[in-house]
Design an enzyme around this catalytic site. Structure first.
Site, PDB file in Angstrom:
ATOM      1  N   THR A   9      -5.626 -27.975  -6.657  1.00 30.03           N
ATOM      2  CA  THR A   9      -5.083 -27.164  -5.556  1.00 30.03           C
ATOM      3  C   THR A   9      -4.000 -26.171  -5.999  1.00 30.03           C
ATOM      4  O   THR A   9      -3.390 -25.523  -5.145  1.00 30.03           O
ATOM      5  CB  THR A   9      -4.511 -28.080  -4.453  1.00 30.03           C
ATOM      6  OG1 THR A   9      -3.554 -28.958  -5.040  1.00 30.03           O
ATOM      7  CG2 THR A   9      -5.599 -28.888  -3.773  1.00 30.03           C
ATOM      8  N   TYR A  32      -9.194 -20.100  -7.609  1.00 29.48           N
ATOM      9  CA  TYR A  32      -9.213 -21.308  -6.768  1.00 29.48           C
ATOM     10  C   TYR A  32     -10.275 -21.182  -5.674  1.00 29.48           C
ATOM     11  O   TYR A  32     -11.120 -22.076  -5.507  1.00 29.48           O
ATOM     12  CB  TYR A  32      -7.822 -21.534  -6.155  1.00 29.48           C
ATOM     13  CG  TYR A  32      -7.805 -22.542  -5.025  1.00 29.48           C
ATOM     14  CD1 TYR A  32      -7.886 -23.913  -5.279  1.00 29.48           C
ATOM     15  CD2 TYR A  32      -7.700 -22.130  -3.693  1.00 29.48           C
ATOM     16  CE1 TYR A  32      -7.876 -24.838  -4.236  1.00 29.48           C
ATOM     17  CE2 TYR A  32      -7.685 -23.043  -2.647  1.00 29.48           C
ATOM     18  CZ  TYR A  32      -7.772 -24.399  -2.926  1.00 29.48           C
ATOM     19  OH  TYR A  32      -7.767 -25.298  -1.895  1.00 29.48           O
TER      20      TYR A  32
END
Ligand SMILES: NC(=O)c1ccc[n+]([C@@H]2O[C@H](COP(=O)([O-])OP(=O)(O)OC[C@H]3O[C@@H](n4cnc5c(N)ncnc54)[C@H](OP(=O)(O)O)[C@@H]3O)[C@@H](O)[C@H]2O)c1
Length: 282
Positions: free
Chosen positions: A61, A124
């Site tokens: 994350t 991401y």
């Protein structure tokens, strides 16, 4: 011995809340217990526990770090869910997988629907999108829940950062041109468990697919910061250009959650109420 639920990433913001709120039999695995990027370990763990539903709360994350750590981000966010989906296929389990608003580029003027075109701005988001695609390709019995701006009692997040900075600085400067939906990890965990419950009661095709799941309402990071620190310190609105980061972020992250409400009857309360609960619990 078989269990109803198997949870990965059990020590994250969401995983921690899922583990403490679950009322069904649950096998909770932290990263130390199960690295989801290790295919043989994933297949073995799921074959041994024989869960009916696997909840994947494990993820890479670190949005900015991912820009220079692409291989790890893809190993965890694409390969991990792919292995979990493959393992679920073998034992006819359902996978509830968590994804992100960062699959979108933020250029849409209105709230994003599940079928809107995806176009991640960074590594991401691209790795999470690849994870979604891998899950869809491997397993029809899946629920992908896209969430956003998660904050919880356990772990690091924007709320805790603002509270710390408010005690250290006379003035905070926070971007005011990125809009989204703050989501309390406890509320998200309740939604994840409600989805899993429905599937455990009676799996059905219409329950599977991609859904948006965020706190009610919307706000900019600056507005969110003001609600967190209240009148303790002033919060000055700045632009994204004034606060450059390695990863570009969508200016509009607002997700429309009507589908989750229509199919599951699950709707998260306004983000302000989640924030109240978090501040009270801290
Ligand atoms: N946080 C947000 O604002 C946000 C926004 C949109 C979507 N999401 C999504 O929501 C989900 C939950 O996020 P979160 O906020 O709970 O994240 P988090 O607090 O960072 O938790 C992620 C967890 O995944 C674990 N993990 C990392 N690599 C792993 C691996 N290889 N195998 C197994 N576990 C691994 C981490 O382990 P360690 O504890 O050992 O580091 C951590 O416990 C994720 O899918 C995330 O992409 C989050």
């Amino acid at each position: 011995m078989s269990v109803d639920l198997l949870l990965t990433g059990a020590n994250g913001q969401l995983g921690w809340e899922v583990a403490r709120r679950a009322t069904r039999s649950l096998k909770a695995l932290t990263r130390a217990d199960l690295d989801i990027s290790d295919r043989s370990k994933v297949i073995e763990a799921i074959a041994m526990s024989k869960p009916k539903v696997v909840i994947n709360a494990g993820a890479y994350t670190a949005v900015d770090k991912a820009e220079s750590d692409r291989d790890t981000a893809f190993a965890v966010n694409r390969d991990g869910p792919s292995y979990l989906a493959q393992a679920c296929t073998r034992i006819c389990a359902t996978l509830v997988h968590i994804s992100t608003d960062y699959v979108f580029d933020g250029k849409k003027a209105a709230a994003y629907l599940e079928d809107d075109p995806v176009a991640p701005l960074g590594v991401y988001g691209a790795s999470k999108l690849a994870g979604e695609e891998a899950v869809r390709a491997a397993l029809s019995a899946h629920v992908i829940l896209r969430t956003a701006w998660v904050f919880g009692v356990h772990g690091n997040n924007f709320v805790k950062t603002m509270l710390r900075l408010a005690s250290e600085r006379p003035l905070l400067k926070v971007v005011d041109d990125q809009r989204g939906c703050p989501t309390f990890a406890g509320d998200l965990a309740n939604a994840v468990l409600a989805v899993a419950d429905r599937i455990l009661e009676r799996p059905a095709d219409h329950l599977f697919g991609t859904f948006h799941c965020v706190g009610g309402g919307e706000v900019t990071w600056c507005g969110f910061a003001r609600s967190i620190v209240r009148s303790r310190v002033p919060v000055e609105a700045i632009t994204t250009a004034q606060y450059p980061t390695p990863a570009q972020r969508p200016s509009n992250s607002v997700l429309d959650c009507e589908k989750l409400d229509r199919v599951y009857g699950v709707k998260l309360r306004p983000w302000q109420q989640g924030l109240e609960e978090m501040l009270a619990r801290l």
